[in-house]
Design a protein around this motif. Structure first.
Motif, PDB file in Angstrom:
ATOM      1  N   GLU A   1     -15.084 121.197  37.633  1.00 31.37           N
ATOM      2  CA  GLU A   1     -13.793 121.598  38.272  1.00 31.37           C
ATOM      3  C   GLU A   1     -12.899 120.405  37.126  1.00 31.37           C
ATOM      4  O   GLU A   1     -12.960 119.918  37.222  1.00 31.37           O
ATOM      5  N   TYR A   2     -11.631 121.418  37.182  1.00 28.63           N
ATOM      6  CA  TYR A   2     -10.627 119.903  36.452  1.00 28.63           C
ATOM      7  C   TYR A   2      -9.077 121.253  36.832  1.00 28.63           C
ATOM      8  O   TYR A   2      -8.700 122.525  37.487  1.00 28.63           O
ATOM      9  N   HIS A   3      -8.296 120.109  36.640  1.00 32.24           N
ATOM     10  CA  HIS A   3      -7.000 120.405  36.442  1.00 32.24           C
ATOM     11  C   HIS A   3      -5.919 120.531  36.121  1.00 32.24           C
ATOM     12  O   HIS A   3      -5.858 120.510  34.576  1.00 32.24           O
ATOM     13  N   HIS A   4      -5.684 122.792  35.639  1.00 31.76           N
ATOM     14  CA  HIS A   4      -4.566 122.554  34.102  1.00 31.76           C
ATOM     15  C   HIS A   4      -3.235 122.777  34.386  1.00 31.76           C
ATOM     16  O   HIS A   4      -3.688 124.071  35.698  1.00 31.76           O
ATOM     17  N   GLN A   5      -2.179 122.712  34.327  1.00 31.17           N
ATOM     18  CA  GLN A   5      -1.073 123.122  34.243  1.00 31.17           C
ATOM     19  C   GLN A   5      -0.861 123.698  35.869  1.00 31.17           C
ATOM     20  O   GLN A   5      -0.552 124.796  36.183  1.00 31.17           O
ATOM     21  N   GLY A   6      -1.502 122.745  37.119  1.00 30.89           N
ATOM     22  CA  GLY A   6      -1.556 123.119  38.562  1.00 30.89           C
ATOM     23  C   GLY A   6      -2.261 123.717  39.064  1.00 30.89           C
ATOM     24  O   GLY A   6      -2.267 124.743  39.796  1.00 30.89           O
ATOM     25  N   HIS A   7      -3.248 124.463  37.997  1.00 25.57           N
ATOM     26  CA  HIS A   7      -4.164 125.844  38.231  1.00 25.57           C
ATOM     27  C   HIS A   7      -5.590 124.745  38.517  1.00 25.57           C
ATOM     28  O   HIS A   7      -5.869 124.243  37.518  1.00 25.57           O
ATOM     29  N   ARG A   8      -6.389 125.189  39.505  1.00 21.80           N
ATOM     30  CA  ARG A   8      -7.904 124.178  39.628  1.00 21.80           C
ATOM     31  C   ARG A   8      -8.736 124.938  38.513  1.00 21.80           C
ATOM     32  O   ARG A   8      -8.803 126.928  38.732  1.00 21.80           O
ATOM     33  N   MET A   9      -9.302 124.420  37.750  1.00 24.92           N
ATOM     34  CA  MET A   9      -9.918 125.305  37.040  1.00 24.92           C
ATOM     35  C   MET A   9     -11.056 125.036  37.078  1.00 24.92           C
ATOM     36  O   MET A   9     -11.770 124.089  36.877  1.00 24.92           O
ATOM     37  N   MET A  10     -11.726 125.889  36.936  1.00 23.90           N
ATOM     38  CA  MET A  10     -14.214 126.015  37.358  1.00 23.90           C
ATOM     39  C   MET A  10     -14.160 125.924  36.467  1.00 23.90           C
ATOM     40  O   MET A  10     -14.395 126.884  35.224  1.00 23.90           O
ATOM     41  N   VAL A  11     -15.332 125.227  35.810  1.00 24.32           N
ATOM     42  CA  VAL A  11     -15.906 124.993  34.840  1.00 24.32           C
ATOM     43  C   VAL A  11     -17.702 125.272  34.972  1.00 24.32           C
ATOM     44  O   VAL A  11     -17.938 124.814  35.910  1.00 24.32           O
ATOM     45  N   PHE A  12     -17.939 126.028  33.960  1.00 27.63           N
ATOM     46  CA  PHE A  12     -19.591 126.908  34.135  1.00 27.63           C
ATOM     47  C   PHE A  12     -20.085 127.096  33.024  1.00 27.63           C
ATOM     48  O   PHE A  12     -19.701 126.419  31.927  1.00 27.63           O
ATOM     49  N   GLU A  13     -21.260 126.626  32.575  1.00 25.86           N
ATOM     50  CA  GLU A  13     -22.447 126.274  31.973  1.00 25.86           C
ATOM     51  C   GLU A  13     -23.328 127.120  32.353  1.00 25.86           C
ATOM     52  O   GLU A  13     -23.934 127.886  33.001  1.00 25.86           O
ATOM     53  N   SER A  14     -24.492 127.348  30.591  1.00 26.58           N
ATOM     54  CA  SER A  14     -25.599 127.899  30.302  1.00 26.58           C
ATOM     55  C   SER A  14     -26.348 126.363  29.845  1.00 26.58           C
ATOM     56  O   SER A  14     -25.389 126.739  28.488  1.00 26.58           O
ATOM     57  N   LEU A  15     -27.118 126.632  30.327  1.00 25.94           N
ATOM     58  CA  LEU A  15     -27.968 125.031  29.075  1.00 25.94           C
ATOM     59  C   LEU A  15     -29.170 126.083  28.619  1.00 25.94           C
ATOM     60  O   LEU A  15     -30.206 127.168  29.188  1.00 25.94           O
ATOM     61  N   THR A  16     -29.720 125.782  27.695  1.00 27.10           N
ATOM     62  CA  THR A  16     -31.697 126.435  26.893  1.00 27.10           C
ATOM     63  C   THR A  16     -31.958 124.670  26.932  1.00 27.10           C
ATOM     64  O   THR A  16     -31.118 123.852  27.395  1.00 27.10           O
ATOM     65  N   ALA A  17     -33.171 125.713  27.231  1.00 26.39           N
ATOM     66  CA  ALA A  17     -33.894 124.743  27.741  1.00 26.39           C
ATOM     67  C   ALA A  17     -34.463 123.302  25.539  1.00 26.39           C
ATOM     68  O   ALA A  17     -34.215 124.781  25.103  1.00 26.39           O
ATOM     69  N   ALA A  18     -34.572 122.290  26.103  1.00 26.31           N
ATOM     70  CA  ALA A  18     -34.111 121.441  25.286  1.00 26.31           C
ATOM     71  C   ALA A  18     -35.448 121.642  24.744  1.00 26.31           C
ATOM     72  O   ALA A  18     -36.737 121.967  25.191  1.00 26.31           O
TER      73      ALA A  18
END
Length: 171
Positions: free
Chosen positions: A154-171
């Motif tokens: 997560e991080y903050h941007h312009q006063g909003h808490r932003m949630m980061v999601f990810e999708s990973l493939t097998a290496a």
């Protein structure tokens, strides 16, 4: 033409077509609508900015082989919104994005379109795709979770808490 045909994605109910100049009127309306685009990075767009972004989106397809699709309902060709994979301007990576007209929400179209875009990205060789939503955007977060993306920060941007999601493939 063969390359362009491979960029068309079909799902059970949707047809995803790489955006082109013919989409400008629909994109101006979508990106100028507060309910449809207000929660997107940089918010609603002017018609001029939308036209500039469309040119960038067309070029992005040519350079990267992935980008933004116009999402249409297959049964009648109705324009529902957009989905796509774009390089984040903050350097966080390639991000999944989607924005549909509010009156099409709650019918599973966003999940179907987002999943198709995510699958396309991984098939095109992207090992990691992220998605970002405001903490308060419960619907967008639910879409990412439902298509298998995991919360990764997560991080903050312009006063909003932003949630980061990810999708990973097998290496």
């Amino acid at each position: 033409m063969r390359l362009a045909a491979r960029r068309v994605v079909r799902t059970e109910r949707l047809t995803l077509l790489p955006v082109g100049k013919e989409n400008l009127p629909d994109l101006v309306r979508l990106k100028g609508d507060e309910e449809a685009f207000g929660l997107m990075l940089h918010g609603v767009r002017t018609p001029q900015r939308t036209a500039e972004e469309l040119e960038d989106d067309i070029d992005f397809w040519e350079v990267r082989g992935y980008g933004t699709w116009a999402v249409h309902r297959s049964e009648d060709g109705e324009f529902l919104g957009i989905t796509g994979l774009m390089e984040r301007p903050d350097g966080r990576g390639v991000a999944l994005r989607y924005a549909l007209w509010p009156h099409f929400r709650g019918q599973g179209y966003a999940r179907e379109a987002a999943k198709a875009a995510l699958d396309f990205g991984h098939a095109a060789g992207l090992k990691r795709v992220i998605g970002i939503a405001r903490e308060t955007n419960v619907s967008s977060r639910a879409v990412m979770e439902d298509i298998g993306m995991a919360q990764a920060g997560e991080y903050h941007h312009q006063g909003h808490r932003m949630m980061v999601f990810e999708s990973l493939t097998a290496a």
